[in-house]
Design a protein around this motif. Structure first.
Motif, PDB file in Angstrom:
ATOM      1  N   THR A   1     -25.035  54.086   0.929  1.00  0.00           N
ATOM      2  CA  THR A   1     -24.354  55.346   0.650  1.00  0.00           C
ATOM      3  C   THR A   1     -22.993  55.332   1.316  1.00  0.00           C
ATOM      4  O   THR A   1     -22.779  54.663   2.328  1.00  0.00           O
ATOM      5  CB  THR A   1     -25.166  56.550   1.176  1.00  0.00           C
ATOM      6  OG1 THR A   1     -25.411  56.384   2.573  1.00  0.00           O
ATOM      7  CG2 THR A   1     -26.496  56.666   0.447  1.00  0.00           C
ATOM      8  N   SER A   2     -22.074  56.095   0.749  1.00  0.00           N
ATOM      9  CA  SER A   2     -20.717  56.121   1.281  1.00  0.00           C
ATOM     10  C   SER A   2     -20.671  56.707   2.685  1.00  0.00           C
ATOM     11  O   SER A   2     -19.895  56.253   3.526  1.00  0.00           O
ATOM     12  CB  SER A   2     -19.813  56.921   0.335  1.00  0.00           C
ATOM     13  OG  SER A   2     -20.340  58.222   0.117  1.00  0.00           O
TER      14      SER A   2
ATOM     15  N   ALA B   1     -14.981  47.946  -1.491  1.00  0.00           N
ATOM     16  CA  ALA B   1     -15.108  49.240  -2.164  1.00  0.00           C
ATOM     17  C   ALA B   1     -15.296  49.050  -3.667  1.00  0.00           C
ATOM     18  O   ALA B   1     -16.106  49.732  -4.300  1.00  0.00           O
ATOM     19  CB  ALA B   1     -13.874  50.095  -1.883  1.00  0.00           C
TER      20      ALA B   1
ATOM     21  N   PHE C   1     -18.777  47.913  -4.148  1.00  0.00           N
ATOM     22  CA  PHE C   1     -19.745  48.970  -3.885  1.00  0.00           C
ATOM     23  C   PHE C   1     -19.858  49.920  -5.066  1.00  0.00           C
ATOM     24  O   PHE C   1     -20.958  50.224  -5.543  1.00  0.00           O
ATOM     25  CB  PHE C   1     -19.326  49.735  -2.625  1.00  0.00           C
ATOM     26  CG  PHE C   1     -20.221  50.903  -2.293  1.00  0.00           C
ATOM     27  CD1 PHE C   1     -21.463  50.699  -1.736  1.00  0.00           C
ATOM     28  CD2 PHE C   1     -19.805  52.210  -2.545  1.00  0.00           C
ATOM     29  CE1 PHE C   1     -22.287  51.771  -1.433  1.00  0.00           C
ATOM     30  CE2 PHE C   1     -20.615  53.280  -2.244  1.00  0.00           C
ATOM     31  CZ  PHE C   1     -21.866  53.059  -1.681  1.00  0.00           C
ATOM     32  N   PHE C   2     -18.714  50.373  -5.585  1.00  0.00           N
ATOM     33  CA  PHE C   2     -18.756  51.332  -6.692  1.00  0.00           C
ATOM     34  C   PHE C   2     -19.197  50.670  -7.997  1.00  0.00           C
ATOM     35  O   PHE C   2     -19.825  51.311  -8.835  1.00  0.00           O
ATOM     36  CB  PHE C   2     -17.402  52.009  -6.836  1.00  0.00           C
ATOM     37  CG  PHE C   2     -17.094  52.980  -5.731  1.00  0.00           C
ATOM     38  CD1 PHE C   2     -17.810  54.163  -5.612  1.00  0.00           C
ATOM     39  CD2 PHE C   2     -16.106  52.712  -4.792  1.00  0.00           C
ATOM     40  CE1 PHE C   2     -17.556  55.060  -4.586  1.00  0.00           C
ATOM     41  CE2 PHE C   2     -15.839  53.605  -3.756  1.00  0.00           C
ATOM     42  CZ  PHE C   2     -16.569  54.776  -3.658  1.00  0.00           C
TER      43      PHE C   2
ATOM     44  N   ARG D   1     -22.907  50.593  -7.685  1.00  0.00           N
ATOM     45  CA  ARG D   1     -23.464  51.910  -7.980  1.00  0.00           C
ATOM     46  C   ARG D   1     -23.415  52.210  -9.474  1.00  0.00           C
ATOM     47  O   ARG D   1     -24.332  52.806 -10.038  1.00  0.00           O
ATOM     48  CB  ARG D   1     -22.674  52.978  -7.215  1.00  0.00           C
ATOM     49  CG  ARG D   1     -22.890  52.989  -5.720  1.00  0.00           C
ATOM     50  CD  ARG D   1     -24.135  53.758  -5.339  1.00  0.00           C
ATOM     51  NE  ARG D   1     -24.038  55.146  -5.746  1.00  0.00           N
ATOM     52  CZ  ARG D   1     -23.469  56.103  -5.024  1.00  0.00           C
ATOM     53  NH1 ARG D   1     -22.936  55.816  -3.860  1.00  0.00           N
ATOM     54  NH2 ARG D   1     -23.444  57.342  -5.455  1.00  0.00           N
TER      55      ARG D   1
ATOM     56  N   THR E   1     -29.162  58.334  -2.347  1.00  0.00           N
ATOM     57  CA  THR E   1     -27.876  59.064  -2.355  1.00  0.00           C
ATOM     58  C   THR E   1     -28.055  60.549  -2.174  1.00  0.00           C
ATOM     59  O   THR E   1     -27.099  61.278  -2.111  1.00  0.00           O
ATOM     60  CB  THR E   1     -27.137  58.811  -3.679  1.00  0.00           C
ATOM     61  OG1 THR E   1     -27.917  59.338  -4.757  1.00  0.00           O
ATOM     62  CG2 THR E   1     -26.899  57.331  -3.887  1.00  0.00           C
TER      63      THR E   1
END
Length: 308
Positions: free
Chosen positions: A232-233, A289, A292-293, A296, A306
């Motif tokens: 999670t961010s 980043a 990561f996205f 997701r 999340t």
């Protein structure tokens, strides 16, 4: 004016949002049984949610503080105490806010800022009677962390290390209260990074940062299921960014020990070592980043991880 604009729209001891009711319910369980159940079946029905995956310090604070208040005020109910607590905690927040701004800009600006913040609609909504969520508690802890960090910055003597230890410990308590602790911590990391790039980092600065970081990470380790699976961010910001800066300054001191490495990393004096290391880190963070996205977006992360 402060207490008047925070008068409740409902009669005591009602609360005004679902999260407040949840914290009061959990505090009642703590008072009745001494602890929270392993699985809270009132959340994520019908499977329930494990208490180990929740940040429950605020509920324990409500329960134990209520026990103290009940000694002095036997007629007070848990619901009434929880409904009044945001006003009392926020009053402490404004005192600490004054101290923080006074450290930065002086007493005149601190008083002006305080008078503006107290009547801001967003702040009023989060500190009104009946709003028993953890917002006021989180703000108090965050401001306390900033205050002792600023005191450490203004005291170059050995007292600085004590202030750093207190600041990091308060940050750790905040991490056990609210998963958005990274929003507070990243301000400290940015301040340290600016110093690293433009002023330079001495060994005393490194020691002070480690002293700040150790109690903070120890508190995060108490909730490994919340912070250390970097899915999670908020966990990336809360745990990853402070550790990343530790790696950066460690690399800096390794490079500084070799004249050849200093020359190469500074492009033979064209840029500072801190700037070159920071640029490399920014590129690495950007790539992480993107990964990561993208990860997701493909749905490879458990959607329950999340939900906070």
């Amino acid at each position: 004016i402060y207490p008047l604009i925070r008068q409740p729209s409902l009669s005591y001891p009602y609360v005004i949002d679902p999260d407040s009711a949840r914290f009061i319910r959990q505090a009642r369980l703590i008072l009745d049984t001494g602890k929270l159940p392993a699985v809270d079946f009132m959340r994520w029905q019908p499977i329930g949610r494990r208490s180990a995956e929740q940040l429950t310090l605020h509920s324990y604070l409500l329960a134990h503080l209520y026990r103290i208040v009940r000694i002095l005020w036997p007629q007070c109910s848990l619901e009434l105490f929880a409904a009044l607590s945001p006003v009392l905690v926020s009053a402490c927040c404004w005192l600490v806010l004054y101290l923080v701004i006074n450290e930065l800009l002086g007493s005149s600006v601190a008083l002006l800022s305080l008078n503006i913040v107290v009547v801001m609609p967003l702040m009023v909504a989060r500190t009104v009677v009946g709003y028993a969520d953890r917002d006021a508690t989180s703000l108090l802890l965050g401001l306390g962390m900033y205050y002792f960090y600023l005191r450490a910055c203004h005291h170059p003597s050995k007292v600085r290390f004590i202030y750093q230890l207190i600041s990091g410990s308060i940050g750790g308590v905040l991490a056990l209260t609210w998963h958005g602790v990274g929003l507070f911590v990243i301000v400290v990391i940015c301040a340290e990074w600016v110093r690293f790039i433009f002023i330079g980092y001495r060994r005393a600065d490194f020691i002070a940062y480690v002293i700040w970081l150790i109690p903070y990470l120890l508190c995060l380790s108490l909730k490994k299921s919340v912070y250390f699976p970097f899915t999670t961010s908020f966990s990336l910001i809360a745990a990853g960014v402070p550790f990343l800066f530790l790696v950066v300054i460690s690399i800096y001191f390794v490079i500084s020990s070799s004249n050849r490495l200093v020359a190469l990393s500074s492009l033979y004096g064209r840029v500072s070592i801190g700037t070159s290391i920071s640029l490399v880190c920014m590129v690495g963070i950007s790539l992480c980043a993107i990964w990561f996205f993208a990860y997701r977006a493909h749905g490879d992360v458990d959607p329950l991880s999340t939900i906070t």
